[in-house]
Every structure is written in C-alpha cells, then in structure tokens.
Design a protein around this motif. Structure first.
Motif, short mmCIF file in Angstrom:
data_model
loop_
_atom_site.label_atom_id
_atom_site.label_comp_id
_atom_site.label_asym_id
_atom_site.label_seq_id
_atom_site.Cartn_x
_atom_site.Cartn_y
_atom_site.Cartn_z
N UNK A 195 -1.58 -45.89 -4.00
CA UNK A 195 -0.61 -46.91 -3.64
C UNK A 195 0.44 -46.31 -2.72
N UNK A 196 0.43 -46.71 -1.46
CA UNK A 196 1.44 -46.26 -0.50
C UNK A 196 1.26 -44.85 0.03
N UNK A 197 0.19 -44.19 -0.34
CA UNK A 197 -0.04 -42.82 0.11
C UNK A 197 -1.52 -42.49 -0.07
N UNK A 198 -1.91 -41.31 0.35
CA UNK A 198 -3.27 -40.84 0.12
C UNK A 198 -3.25 -39.34 -0.08
N UNK A 199 -4.29 -38.85 -0.72
CA UNK A 199 -4.47 -37.41 -0.91
C UNK A 199 -5.66 -36.96 -0.07
N UNK A 200 -5.52 -35.84 0.57
CA UNK A 200 -6.63 -35.29 1.35
C UNK A 200 -7.51 -34.49 0.39
N UNK A 201 -8.76 -34.93 0.27
CA UNK A 201 -9.74 -34.26 -0.59
C UNK A 201 -10.48 -33.21 0.22
N UNK A 202 -10.89 -33.57 1.44
CA UNK A 202 -11.54 -32.66 2.38
C UNK A 202 -10.76 -32.73 3.69
N UNK A 203 -10.24 -31.62 4.14
CA UNK A 203 -9.44 -31.57 5.37
C UNK A 203 -10.25 -32.11 6.56
N UNK A 204 -9.55 -32.79 7.44
CA UNK A 204 -10.17 -33.33 8.65
C UNK A 204 -9.11 -33.97 9.51
N UNK A 205 -9.56 -34.55 10.61
CA UNK A 205 -8.64 -35.14 11.57
C UNK A 205 -8.63 -36.66 11.56
N UNK A 206 -9.68 -37.27 11.01
CA UNK A 206 -9.80 -38.73 11.06
C UNK A 206 -10.64 -39.22 9.90
N UNK A 207 -10.57 -40.55 9.67
CA UNK A 207 -11.46 -41.25 8.75
C UNK A 207 -12.07 -42.40 9.55
N UNK A 208 -13.07 -43.04 8.99
CA UNK A 208 -13.71 -44.16 9.68
C UNK A 208 -13.35 -45.49 9.00
N UNK A 209 -13.17 -46.50 9.82
CA UNK A 209 -12.90 -47.84 9.34
C UNK A 209 -14.13 -48.34 8.58
N UNK A 210 -13.93 -48.89 7.39
CA UNK A 210 -15.02 -49.39 6.57
C UNK A 210 -15.67 -50.63 7.16
N UNK A 211 -14.98 -51.33 8.04
CA UNK A 211 -15.50 -52.55 8.63
C UNK A 211 -16.16 -52.28 9.98
N UNK A 212 -15.47 -51.59 10.86
CA UNK A 212 -15.96 -51.40 12.23
C UNK A 212 -16.63 -50.05 12.46
N UNK A 213 -16.35 -49.08 11.60
CA UNK A 213 -16.88 -47.73 11.81
C UNK A 213 -16.08 -46.93 12.81
N UNK A 214 -15.04 -47.52 13.36
CA UNK A 214 -14.24 -46.83 14.36
C UNK A 214 -13.42 -45.72 13.71
#
Length: 73
Positions: free
Chosen positions: A20-39
């Motif tokens: 809620x209102x934040x996230x934890x990085x489980x595996x370091x990286x630079x980006x995530x992908x949109x679940x709808x568009x894949x962008x």
C-alpha cells in the motif's frame, strides 16, 4: 534516459512486491512491465499497481482496464 529513448529498456527487469503506497524490491532491476500492455515502466516512473494482484500498470487507464476485466470475470 527516459521512456521515449529508442534503447529503452536498458538494464534488467526488476521483481517487486507491491505494498500500500510503496513497494519492496525483491530482485534489483531498472524497470517492470505493465500487466496490461507489456510496456516497460522505469521504477522512478512507476505510479500505478495493484496490491491484491501484485501487478504494475503504465497508466491509470491501464489500471482501470485491468480492474474492469477482473470485475467482469
């Protein structure tokens, strides 16, 4: 680098735990992908996600679209 540059995404895809209102990085990286568009979404530009579904969205429109899809099922 921003999302309009032709070589994006550079680096690795991150794995996150959405809270809620934040996230934890489980595996370091630079980006995530949109679940709808894949962008790809740079972590510094990530604003929309679902805690219940543990998904990221590129925009409010994508988040609404996913909400409506799930609600219709």
């Amino acid at each position: 680098m921003n999302r309009f540059e032709p070589h994006f995404p550079a680096g690795r895809e991150a794995k996150l735990r959405y809270l809620d209102g934040d996230y934890q990085i489980v595996v370091q990286g630079d980006y995530v992908r949109c679940a709808v568009s894949g962008q790809p979404i740079r972590l510094d530009e990530l604003k929309y996600w679902s805690v219940a579904r543990q998904e990221a969205y590129a925009s409010a429109e994508h988040a609404l679209k996913r909400h409506l899809e799930v609600a219709a099922s």
